[in-house]
Design a protein around this motif. Structure first.
Motif: not given
Ligand SMILES: Nc1ncnc2c1ncn2[C@@H]1O[C@H](COP(=O)(O)OP(=O)(O)OP(=O)(O)O)[C@@H](O)[C@H]1O
Ligand SMILES: [Mg+2]
Lengths: 135, 138
Positions: A46-47, A104, A40, A42-43, A108, A111-112, B93, B89, A102, A50
């Protein structure tokens, strides 16, 4: 909050993004964060990294091991001197994108993680801070 | 250039992602796969992501695009071996990869593609039978 260990990584290309994600995983592993929470964190990161590349071109990230009361976790700061965001509330909405994406990334990522803060000034840049506790 | 190898296995294509994905690599994979499906008239694409620990919105979108484009060219896409943490995840997301078939491993994915191919063949010979979409996600 006590800061235990800290490292800054400059972001100006995808090569930096790969390195940044590797380092982040190393920190998360070192404090014994669960695989799910690592994924969660790292994702989300990553967003956000970016967004730095796409909207500001470059910036920097700071990875920090933090401790508060009985919790240990990872704090990451994403800082750029790009164009900034005029309406942060709008940018935080699911599906809002100034481009054709998108929309997100920001909602997103929020939320993580356990803590999410965004500060942005038009013409000066954007700073996003997240924390994910090891739990 | 940065490229992920694509293996041709009869009517199917197999991609095993073994490295940390970044956007350029994902975009190249999308392009390469679509060209390969078209060139070979492939009937299925298997994408093994069992070694992938992070799928963010960009990578997720690329997988969705590959599935959509392949379907237009009459090929099914199956994503194989998604780690549970990655699946959870992606949902949180906000990108649950809903239009994409999944399978536990390459063997099961391959079996699923073969079954779909066999179904298509009998259907074709059964003069104008309706395409039935037997979704076997999970
Ligand atoms: N670092 C930044 N600098 C300037 N603007 C930003 C930055 N990060 C986000 N934005 C603005 O906020 C909007 C929403 O960002 P978000 O990441 O949620 O969506 P997106 O990048 O448009 O799409 P996605 O992330 O799903 O590809 C962006 O479209 C952009 O206008
Ligand atoms: Mg974004």
């Amino acid at each position: 909050m006590i800061s235990l260990n800290k490292e800054t990584i400059k972001i100006s290309s995808e090569k930096d993004v790969v390195l940044f994600r590797q380092r982040l995983r190393e920190y998360a592993t070192k404090i014994g964060m669960s695989v799910l929470n690592q994924t969660k964190l790292i994702t989300a990161a990553s967003e956000l990294v970016r967004n730095i590349l796409v909207y500001a071109g470059s910036g920097e990230t700071t990875i920090e091991v933090v401790s508060e009361r009985l919790q240990t976790g990872i704090k990451v700061i994403f800082k750029d001197n790009g164009p900034g965001i005029a309406d942060v509330n709008k940018a935080m909405q699911d599906g809002y994108s100034s481009g054709r994406s998108l929309g997100l990334g920001l909602p997103g990522a929020k939320r993580l993680v356990n803590f999410f803060e965004i500060k942005s000034t038009v013409g000066h840049g954007t700073t996003v801070t997240i924390i994910r506790w090891k739990k | 250039m940065d490229r992920i190898p694509i293996l041709k296995m009869g009517p199917f294509l197999l991609v095993t992602i073994q490295v940390d994905m970044y956007d350029r690599l994902a975009l190249n994979l999308e392009n390469d796969l679509i060209i390969m499906v078209q060139k070979n008239g492939s009937k299925g694409v298997l994408i093994d992501i069992s070694a992938v620990s992070i799928v963010d919105s960009f990578m997720g979108r690329i997988i969705g695009n590959i599935a959509t484009m392949s379907r237009i060219m009459d090929a099914e896409t199956i994503v194989v071996g998604m780690q549970p943490a990655v699946a959870i995840t992606l949902v949180e997301l906000g990108l649950p990869l809903s239009g994409v078939h999944t399978a536990l491993n390459v063997e099961k994915g391959m079996a699923l593609l073969q079954k779909k191919l066999a179904d298509d063949l009998t259907e074709d010979s059964e003069s104008e039978a309706e395409m039935d979409d037997n979704d076997q996600s999970e």
